[in-house]
Design an enzyme around this catalytic site. Structure first.
Site, PDB file in Angstrom:
ATOM      1  N   HIS A  49      23.474 -48.960  13.523  1.00 23.54           N
ATOM      2  CA  HIS A  49      23.045 -48.258  12.179  1.00 23.54           C
ATOM      3  C   HIS A  49      24.459 -47.497  11.847  1.00 23.54           C
ATOM      4  O   HIS A  49      25.461 -47.027  12.831  1.00 23.54           O
ATOM      5  CB  HIS A  49      22.124 -47.462  12.487  1.00 23.54           C
ATOM      6  CG  HIS A  49      21.520 -46.560  11.355  1.00 23.54           C
ATOM      7  ND1 HIS A  49      22.230 -45.467  10.803  1.00 23.54           N
ATOM      8  CD2 HIS A  49      20.521 -46.894  10.497  1.00 23.54           C
ATOM      9  CE1 HIS A  49      21.555 -45.248   9.616  1.00 23.54           C
ATOM     10  NE2 HIS A  49      20.683 -45.978   9.397  1.00 23.54           N
ATOM     11  N   ASN A  76      12.640 -46.266   9.760  1.00 23.85           N
ATOM     12  CA  ASN A  76      13.646 -45.518  10.562  1.00 23.85           C
ATOM     13  C   ASN A  76      13.400 -44.050  10.319  1.00 23.85           C
ATOM     14  O   ASN A  76      13.820 -43.544   9.275  1.00 23.85           O
ATOM     15  CB  ASN A  76      15.053 -45.923  10.343  1.00 23.85           C
ATOM     16  CG  ASN A  76      15.894 -45.360  11.120  1.00 23.85           C
ATOM     17  OD1 ASN A  76      15.683 -44.501  11.972  1.00 23.85           O
ATOM     18  ND2 ASN A  76      17.432 -45.275  10.538  1.00 23.85           N
TER      19      ASN A  76
HETATM   20  C1  PEP Z   1      18.351 -45.695   6.936  1.00 19.99           C
HETATM   21  O1  PEP Z   1      19.347 -44.924   7.327  1.00 19.99           O
HETATM   22  O2  PEP Z   1      18.121 -46.903   7.797  1.00 19.99           O
HETATM   23  C2  PEP Z   1      17.790 -45.642   5.594  1.00 19.99           C
HETATM   24  C3  PEP Z   1      17.959 -46.725   5.029  1.00 19.99           C
HETATM   25  O3  PEP Z   1      17.942 -44.170   5.094  1.00 19.99           O
HETATM   26  P1  PEP Z   1      17.257 -43.836   3.501  1.00 19.99           P
HETATM   27  O4  PEP Z   1      16.296 -44.877   3.440  1.00 19.99           O
HETATM   28  O5  PEP Z   1      16.729 -42.440   3.766  1.00 19.99           O
HETATM   29  O6  PEP Z   1      18.524 -44.047   2.652  1.00 19.99           O
END
Ligand code: PEP
Length: 253
Positions: free
Chosen positions: A99, A12
């Site tokens: 999300h 993502n």
């Molecule tokens: C996300 O926001 O989907 C995510 C997993 O972010 P991070 O890996 O940066 O914590």
């Protein structure tokens, strides 16, 4: 991991990436060798501005393209929004819905997330429905009940393992460098599996991929991937660099 389920790693990119990121995407493709392609499915979710460019460059790379959000309607007077139909037309085959950053920044309720998942389904996109508790909810011992409520409210009963992925992302773990213990992840994923079987039926629920997300890095991915019912990962920050993302996916080789 669940032995009978083909794993999936989703990157993502959030609100990151300019045209120059196409070079990085080429590096993703170059590193996705035959062994990796046999072992795991990969999806990159760029910002909507890059969706079409990445989708055009994706053939031959073994990487699918996903979007980060969609509107619940297929068209209409919704300035600035993008429908699932448009995302599919631009080359996406999946879309993140619910999300925690959307739930928090845009006040998205479970009902809205459900309507977005239905829009994804109508338009042939895999819906990656995200759920997760806040720090306060975890500290109050409410993690499992919060996740159950989010699943009940967000997952349409008609969905199947083919068009649905669940992303468990504790809100307090996203972008913080903090991760739950493997035992905590195991407990939540087992509970998600049980709830999914109730919502979409035993067989579909048993086959649906459940991803862990939140501060996944090359240094902790191997341990997380070994947890029962973790069928892959949802990776934010570490998906911006091909080297890190491919190292994480590479644990499935
Ligand atoms: C996300 O926001 O989907 C995510 C997993 O972010 P991070 O890996 O940066 O914590």
């Amino acid at each position: 991991m669940t032995p009978s389920i083909r794993p999936l790693i989703v990157g993502n990119w959030k609100m990151n990436g300019l045209t120059a990121s196409l070079n990085e995407f080429n590096a993703f493709g170059a590193g996705n060798d035959a062994a990796l392609r046999r072992a795991v499915d990969l999806i990159i979710c760029p910002p909507a501005t890059l969706l079409s460019a990445l989708a055009h460059s994706a053939p031959g790379k073994g990487i699918s393209i996903g979007a980060q959000d969609c509107h619940m309607k297929d068209s209409g007077a919704h300035t600035g929004d993008l429908s699932a139909a448009m995302l599919a037309d631009a080359g996406a085959s999946a879309v993140l819905v619910g999300h925690s950053e959307r739930r928090a920044d845009h006040g998205e309720s479970d009902a809205i997330v459900r309507a977005k998942a239905e829009a994804a389904y109508r338009n042939g996109l895999t819906a990656i429905i995200c759920v997760g508790e806040t720090r306060a909810e975890r500290e109050a011992g409410k993690t499992l009940s919060v996740i159950r409520r989010q699943l009940k409210g967000s997952v349409p009963e008609t969905m199947t393992a083919r068009d649905l992925v669940i992303g468990y992302e504790p809100v307090w773990a996203i972008g913080t460098g903090l991760t739950p213990t493997a035992k905590d992840v195991e407990e939540v994923h087992a509970s998600i599996r049980a709830e999914l079987k109730k919502i979409i039926g035993k067989e579909e629920g048993a086959r649906t991929r459940i991803l862990y997300g939140g501060s996944v890095k090359p240094t902790n991915a191997k341990e997380l991937l070994a947890v029962p019912n973790v069928d892959g990962l949802l990776v934010g920050g570490a998906s911006l660099k091909a080297e890190d993302f491919l190292t994480i996916a590479g644990f499935y080789r």
